[in-house]
Design a protein around this motif. Structure first.
Motif, PDB file in Angstrom:
ATOM      1  N   GLU A 127      -6.029   1.777  12.533  1.00  0.00           N
ATOM      2  CA  GLU A 127      -6.572   2.743  11.560  1.00  0.00           C
ATOM      3  C   GLU A 127      -8.017   2.408  11.226  1.00  0.00           C
ATOM      4  OE1 GLU A 127      -4.129   4.419   8.512  1.00  0.00           O
ATOM      5  OE2 GLU A 127      -5.831   4.605   7.115  1.00  0.00           O
TER       6      GLU A 127
ATOM      7  N   LEU B 114       0.863  -1.177   0.000  1.00  0.00           N
ATOM      8  CA  LEU B 114       0.000   0.000   0.000  1.00  0.00           C
ATOM      9  C   LEU B 114       0.906   1.235   0.000  1.00  0.00           C
ATOM     10  CD1 LEU B 114      -3.178   0.604   0.520  1.00  0.00           C
ATOM     11  CD2 LEU B 114      -2.404   1.345   2.764  1.00  0.00           C
TER      12      LEU B 114
ATOM     13  N   ASN C   6      -2.807  -0.923  10.148  1.00  0.00           N
ATOM     14  CA  ASN C   6      -3.648  -0.300   9.134  1.00  0.00           C
ATOM     15  C   ASN C   6      -4.123  -1.438   8.230  1.00  0.00           C
ATOM     16  OD1 ASN C   6      -4.903   1.136   7.121  1.00  0.00           O
ATOM     17  ND2 ASN C   6      -3.012   1.965   6.242  1.00  0.00           N
TER      18      ASN C   6
ATOM     19  N   PRO D 267      -6.704  -3.866   5.751  1.00  0.00           N
ATOM     20  CA  PRO D 267      -7.581  -3.578   4.603  1.00  0.00           C
ATOM     21  C   PRO D 267      -8.997  -3.326   5.123  1.00  0.00           C
ATOM     22  CG  PRO D 267      -7.054  -5.929   4.716  1.00  0.00           C
ATOM     23  CD  PRO D 267      -6.227  -5.251   5.763  1.00  0.00           C
ATOM     24  N   TYR D 268      -9.614  -2.212   4.697  1.00  0.00           N
ATOM     25  CA  TYR D 268     -10.933  -1.905   5.266  1.00  0.00           C
ATOM     26  C   TYR D 268     -11.951  -1.393   4.256  1.00  0.00           C
ATOM     27  CZ  TYR D 268      -8.668   2.756   5.832  1.00  0.00           C
ATOM     28  OH  TYR D 268      -7.997   3.935   5.652  1.00  0.00           O
TER      29      TYR D 268
ATOM     30  N   ALA E 204      -4.255  -5.284   0.405  1.00  0.00           N
ATOM     31  CA  ALA E 204      -4.134  -4.215   1.401  1.00  0.00           C
ATOM     32  C   ALA E 204      -5.377  -3.335   1.454  1.00  0.00           C
ATOM     33  CB  ALA E 204      -2.911  -3.353   1.095  1.00  0.00           C
TER      34      ALA E 204
ATOM     35  N   VAL F 126      -5.767   4.541  -6.747  1.00  0.00           N
ATOM     36  CA  VAL F 126      -5.841   3.554  -5.665  1.00  0.00           C
ATOM     37  C   VAL F 126      -6.212   2.184  -6.246  1.00  0.00           C
ATOM     38  CG1 VAL F 126      -7.075   2.947  -3.547  1.00  0.00           C
ATOM     39  CG2 VAL F 126      -6.548   5.354  -4.047  1.00  0.00           C
TER      40      VAL F 126
END
Ligand code: GLN
Length: 285
Positions: free
Chosen positions: A244, A94, A189, A191-192, A213, A205
């Motif tokens: 995060e 990322l 942080n 993957p969301y 990620a 992105v």
């Protein structure tokens, strides 16, 4: 053929990037000219009239083509500034975001007075969170975990470049699986992004950050579930987790950590005012 100056090349490129509708045209142009010429910020200001070589001009033309084709500057140059430090980035990692500096700031404040804190970074990628913290806290040590061996080799190289290899180890694995001992701070942080939202992400992105990620599963919370389940076991009694958050996820992620027996102490906003870091602990205080 007269060769152009760095300053002129930068301005011309900025104009082209602006006309193409890129979001930060002048900054991109400046970073690319610095990247191909090796000039520092200060040299750019002090010596605007320095001429570029033919080879530099050719490299800049190639950078221009790639940027106009939607590739982010950090991927073209293979590096990105984060927390004032330079990190190598590749297609396996990322691209570090300024928003994530909120986590470093929050975690560093929590550990400022700790004698010899142990830090665990889950999903370390470039290593940016962990390495920025180790840079900030000379007494700290850390472990960075990632499922991607390619990402780990980038993180390892970043640690070496920053002179931090002696205080960090990297492990390939699934979150906390197989880790020994307890940590004073766990940072992540994960993957969301909701799976269904990925197609609508910005091209920079969507086409350039690794899916591993980004993709947080159907509701974006898959990784948080795994983290909430596993972090309590690796945290010292007084330890903290700094995690995060994606946009609008504070309540749901907080609930996951609360139901795993942790206490949510607060969330910390990023510079845009978005709750970006969740701070949780095993004991309420
Ligand atoms: N911050 C990234 C974005 O908004 C996502 C990174 C992540 O999923 N952790 O595109």
């Amino acid at each position: 053929m007269t060769l152009t100056t760095r300053d002129h090349a930068m301005r011309m490129l900025g104009v082209k990037f602006r006309a193409a509708g890129l979001p930060s045209p002048e900054l991109d142009a400046r970073l690319l000219v610095m990247g191909v010429t090796g000039a520092s910020d200060i040299e750019m200001l002090r010596e605007p009239g320095t001429r570029m070589s033919g080879a530099e001009e050719a490299r800049l033309a190639e950078c221009e083509r790639r940027r106009l084709a939607g590739e982010p500057v950090s991927r073209i140059l293979g590096q990105r500034e984060f927390w004032g430090l330079t990190f190598a980035v590749t297609s396996a990692t990322l691209d570090p975001r300024p928003d994530s500096e909120t986590l470093v700031e929050t975690a560093a404040a929590l550990l400022r007075d700790a004698a010899a804190p142990r830090i665990l970074d889950l999903g370390t990628g470039t290593g940016c969170l962990l390495l920025a913290l180790l840079h900030e806290l000379p007494q700290a040590q850390g472990i960075g975990v990632d499922v991607s061996p390619e990402a780990l080799s980038v993180a390892t190289a970043n640690a070496a470049r920053l002179g931090l290899s002696g205080r960090v180890a990297f492990r390939c694995g699934n979150w906390t699986e197989g880790l020994e001992g307890k940590f004073d701070l766990v940072i992540s942080n994960p993957p969301y992004i909701r799976h269904g939202d990925i197609a609508a992400l910005e091209r920079e992105v969507r086409e350039h950050d690794p899916m591993l990620a980004l993709d947080g599963g159907e509701d974006g919370l898959s990784a948080y579930r795994a983290l909430a389940r596993s972090i309590p076991d690796v945290l010292t009694q007084d330890g903290h987790a700094v995690i995060e958050l994606g946009l609008g996820q504070a309540d749901e992620v907080g609930a996951l950590f609360e139901s795993a027996g942790m206490h949510v102490l607060r969330t910390v906003p990023d510079l845009a005012g978005v709750p970006r870091a969740l701070v949780a602990a095993r004991t309420r205080r």
